[in-house]
Each structure stands twice: as C-alpha cells, then as structure tokens.
Design a protein around this motif. Structure first.
Motif, PDB file in Angstrom:
ATOM      1  N   GLU A 177      57.316  50.930  46.333  1.00  0.00           N
ATOM      2  CA  GLU A 177      57.268  51.297  44.921  1.00  0.00           C
ATOM      3  C   GLU A 177      55.964  50.776  44.337  1.00  0.00           C
ATOM      4  O   GLU A 177      55.573  49.637  44.592  1.00  0.00           O
ATOM      5  N   PRO A 178      55.277  51.580  43.545  1.00  0.00           N
ATOM      6  CA  PRO A 178      54.006  51.128  42.983  1.00  0.00           C
ATOM      7  C   PRO A 178      54.148  49.847  42.156  1.00  0.00           C
ATOM      8  O   PRO A 178      55.099  49.684  41.393  1.00  0.00           O
ATOM      9  N   TYR A 179      53.188  48.968  42.335  1.00  0.00           N
ATOM     10  CA  TYR A 179      53.147  47.693  41.640  1.00  0.00           C
ATOM     11  C   TYR A 179      52.474  47.887  40.280  1.00  0.00           C
ATOM     12  O   TYR A 179      51.433  48.535  40.180  1.00  0.00           O
ATOM     13  N   ASP A 212      58.124  61.884  43.987  1.00  0.00           N
ATOM     14  CA  ASP A 212      58.577  60.481  43.938  1.00  0.00           C
ATOM     15  C   ASP A 212      57.417  59.559  43.599  1.00  0.00           C
ATOM     16  O   ASP A 212      56.318  59.714  44.148  1.00  0.00           O
ATOM     17  N   ALA A 213      57.698  58.557  42.766  1.00  0.00           N
ATOM     18  CA  ALA A 213      56.652  57.584  42.392  1.00  0.00           C
ATOM     19  C   ALA A 213      56.048  56.922  43.626  1.00  0.00           C
ATOM     20  O   ALA A 213      54.839  56.691  43.698  1.00  0.00           O
ATOM     21  N   GLY A 246      52.199  57.224  44.601  1.00  0.00           N
ATOM     22  CA  GLY A 246      51.525  55.928  44.527  1.00  0.00           C
ATOM     23  C   GLY A 246      51.036  55.395  45.858  1.00  0.00           C
ATOM     24  O   GLY A 246      50.497  54.282  45.926  1.00  0.00           O
ATOM     25  N   ASN A 247      51.229  56.179  46.921  1.00  0.00           N
ATOM     26  CA  ASN A 247      50.732  55.756  48.235  1.00  0.00           C
ATOM     27  C   ASN A 247      49.883  56.829  48.900  1.00  0.00           C
ATOM     28  O   ASN A 247      49.697  56.834  50.116  1.00  0.00           O
ATOM     29  N   TYR A 248      49.373  57.727  48.076  1.00  0.00           N
ATOM     30  CA  TYR A 248      48.540  58.819  48.582  1.00  0.00           C
ATOM     31  C   TYR A 248      47.459  59.069  47.532  1.00  0.00           C
ATOM     32  O   TYR A 248      47.567  59.979  46.706  1.00  0.00           O
ATOM     33  N   GLY A 279      56.765  56.350  33.253  1.00  0.00           N
ATOM     34  CA  GLY A 279      57.373  55.496  32.236  1.00  0.00           C
ATOM     35  C   GLY A 279      56.907  54.057  32.217  1.00  0.00           C
ATOM     36  O   GLY A 279      57.528  53.219  31.560  1.00  0.00           O
ATOM     37  N   HIS A 280      55.805  53.754  32.935  1.00  0.00           N
ATOM     38  CA  HIS A 280      55.256  52.400  32.842  1.00  0.00           C
ATOM     39  C   HIS A 280      53.728  52.483  32.880  1.00  0.00           C
ATOM     40  O   HIS A 280      53.169  53.542  33.170  1.00  0.00           O
ATOM     41  N   PRO A 281      53.045  51.375  32.562  1.00  0.00           N
ATOM     42  CA  PRO A 281      51.585  51.432  32.598  1.00  0.00           C
ATOM     43  C   PRO A 281      51.083  51.862  33.975  1.00  0.00           C
ATOM     44  O   PRO A 281      51.788  51.720  34.981  1.00  0.00           O
ATOM     45  N   LEU A 282      49.874  52.381  34.030  1.00  0.00           N
ATOM     46  CA  LEU A 282      49.315  52.864  35.294  1.00  0.00           C
ATOM     47  C   LEU A 282      49.251  51.741  36.322  1.00  0.00           C
ATOM     48  O   LEU A 282      48.680  50.685  36.054  1.00  0.00           O
ATOM     49  N   PRO A 283      49.795  51.970  37.499  1.00  0.00           N
ATOM     50  CA  PRO A 283      49.536  51.042  38.599  1.00  0.00           C
ATOM     51  C   PRO A 283      48.045  51.153  38.973  1.00  0.00           C
ATOM     52  O   PRO A 283      47.419  52.186  38.728  1.00  0.00           O
TER      53      PRO A 283
END
Ligand SMILES: Nc1nc2c(c(=O)[nH]1)N[C@H]1C(S)=C(S)[C@@H](COP(=O)(O)O)O[C@H]1N2
Ligand SMILES: [Mo]
Length: 332
Positions: A56-58, A86-87, A91-93, A228-232
């Motif tokens: 999951e993105p940090y 999916d987040a 967030g991993n590509y 729904g959260h700040p940019l990783p």
C-alpha cells in the motif's frame, strides 16, 4: 511545431535507432548506473511488469494539509466509466525518472525523500508574483476529488481519484497579465539527492508547458492527493499537474515553479527526444514512432481496450485545437 511534422516523415531507417528516453543502452553505457541493469525493455508497451503490488502506498505523516482529506467528490467526475485501479497497483508502477527508470523501484526510492518543507513560486507575467508555502496554498484553494482516466504514452493506463484544485484558481489568485500566453511548470532540482538527475543525461529539472487556454481549462488540475489522502511520494508529492486528455508525461510531478510566459515554452521530453511534441494530445490514430497508440493496457486487469481521442475528454477540450490543427497541421 514544424520540427515534429518534419521528423514524422523521416525514413524508417533513420528513426528506429533512436530509442525512447535517449536510449537505455546509451544511458547505461555512459553512466554505468547499476539500477539500470534490470531495465531492459520495461518502458515498451506490454512489456512492463507489476512489481510489489501488495504494498500500500506510504503517505508521509508530515504531508501538507493532511487533515483536509478526504474531500468531497466532484459530481461531474464521479464516474470515469472504468473500474478504479487499485491504489497498490498505481503506487507501484510509476514513471518518476528523478528516482529511477524502473517503475517498480520508484516507490521505495522516493519514500524517504524530504518533500517537506515545500514551496511553490508563481512568477513571470502575473500581477502579484508570490511564493506559497504548500500548506497555505492547499488550504486557500477550492479542493475536490475527481476520477480521471490517465493514459501514458507507453500505452498503459489507469483510472484514479485525484484530489486537487483547478490550475485556473491559482492563476486567478495571482492575476495573469494580458501578455501571458503560456504557462511553464518546473519540477524540483536536487542532483545531490535525486539519483536520476546525476546519472541520466536529461535536461533536468523536469519542465512542462501549456497554452493559457489549456492551463485554464476546467479539467486541468493541480493534484495534491490521490485515493482520498495526500500524494504519496511516488505520485509526485506534494503537488503535481494532471491533464487527463494528454499523455501522462505532461502531468509534471513535484512542481516548484509556475511561470506565466508569452512564447511557447520548451518541454523536457521535446528537448530530450524528437519523439514527443508540445501538445501531446491523446489520439489513437497517430502512432508513436515505434508503436501504435490505438489501444492501451489497463493497469491491474491487464485488459487491452481501445484508446479514445483526447482520452475521451473531447467534450472539454476538442475546441481548443480546431484552430491550432489548421494553423500547424499538427497537434501532437
Ligand atoms: N518530475 C517528473 N514528472 C513526471 C515524470 C517524471 O519522470 N518526472 N514522468 C511522467 C510520466 S511519463 C508519467 S506516465 C506520469 C506518471 O505518473 P504516476 O507515476 O503518478 O502514475 O508522471 C509524469 N510526470
Ligand atoms: Mo508516461
């Protein structure tokens, strides 16, 4: 933009040897950058692999205006007609060459970069040039959430909920002078800490540009968050551009300067290569030099679907290009 139409007509033999992004082989030869060893072919459509998709993105605990998230979804962009990616997949590509050419390595390498404190300078042909602390800027702007389709020139795509505000709102806040016809955006410059800025022969820092009409279009977002959260970090913390009708490389990450200028600015990719124009509008009928743009691969499912003109956002932007197409006979 005559250069592009001329390049387009070069014989096959002259164009094929100049690969994307300067040539990965050339980069490795010149720099011996170890991280590059695993690259072979990863930027080519269909050849990418999804790495570490269970992570999951940090999001940094120090991310600006963190308490404001999530924000209300804009009803005009509540449904992009596709399943959300999916987040953990999005967030991993990542393409973020300041950190790595390897999409699955970016999240890990960007995680500890100090994106805090951060300022954004708005300058050039404006009535009130100003440098904003990122937290103040986010709190002053009208935030909403929008689900947009996002299509990379490499022919993969994703569908994600961005949080952000229209670039137009910021331009109104500083007052655009009548001589201003374009907006230039510049990313961070930190060769001591960004491995790509010392090892890759690109014209750093990353820079992009839009016409004033594009910049003030309703779709043009300065994104400060995702899911729904700040940019990783890997998505371009703490603030990045999103222009969903253009190929992904226009959506410059980690912006530090926004400059109003008269003439059409140069862009990072059109300086680095002859394969990428200023407009970079998504058009399935105009192939990249080395591959078709007719279809795209959805991150996650891997399904291949037809690519739409302007990524399906013609209702918002098609009229911007009628005159340009006639004048320049090109809008790529
Ligand atoms: N500063 C900077 N911005 C950048 C890039 C980059 O390498 N550096 N890559 C671009 C490209 S090619 C794409 S496809 C998108 C990827 O955004 P994402 O990783 O959030 O999906 O960022 C764009 N913005
Ligand atoms: Mo891209």
């Amino acid at each position: 933009m005559t250069r592009r139409s001329r390049d387009w007509n070069l014989p096959e033999a002259e164009v094929t040897p100049e690969p994307v992004f300067l040539s990965r082989r050339e980069i490795l030869r010149r720099t011996g950058w170890a991280a590059g060893v695993a690259l072979a072919g990863s930027a080519l459509p269909g050849c990418g692999i999804l790495g570490g998709a269970d992570d999951e993105p940090y999001v940094s605990p120090k991310a600006p205006a963190r308490d404001l998230y999530p924000v209300a979804r804009n009803p005009d962009f509540a449904d992009a007609g596709r399943e959300l990616t999916d987040a953990s997949v999005a967030g991993n590509y990542n393409n973020f060459y300041e950190f790595s050419l390897e999409k699955s390595e970016v999240a890990k390498l960007a995680r500890d970069y100090p994106f805090d404190p951060w300022q954004v300078e708005v300058t050039g042909l404006v009535s009130n040039p100003r440098t904003f602390d990122i937290d103040d800027l986010i709190r002053a702007m009208p935030l909403d959430e929008r689900i947009y389709r996002f299509r990379c020139v490499e022919a993969w795509s994703m569908t994600v909920p961005w949080t952000g505000f229209p670039l137009k709102a910021l331009l109104e806040a500083v007052g655009v002078k009548p001589e201003a016809r374009h907006v230039r955006l510049v990313s961070f410059d930190d060769p001591e800490r960004l491995p790509g800025q010392t090892s890759l022969g690109y014209p750093w820092p990353y820079f992009e540009g839009l016409t004033l009409e594009e910049a003030t279009n309703d779709l043009t977002l300065l994104a400060t968050g995702i899911y729904g959260h700040p940019l990783p970090p890997q998505h371009g913390a703490p603030i990045r551009l999103v222009t969903p009708w253009k190929y992904g490389f226009k959506s410059i990450k980690s912006v530090v300067r926004i400059e109003l200028v008269a003439d059409r600015p140069k862009t990072f990719w059109s300086e680095a290569s002859t394969e990428y124009g200023f407009f970079a509008n998504i058009d399935p009928s105009v192939p990249h030099r080395r591959w078709s743009q007719a279809t795209e691969r959805l991150l996650g499912s891997g399904d291949r679907v037809p690519t739409q003109l302007y990524n399906g956002y013609g209702r918002w932007v098609a009229d911007l290009y009628e005159e340009i197409k006639e004048r320049e006979n090109v809008y790529y």
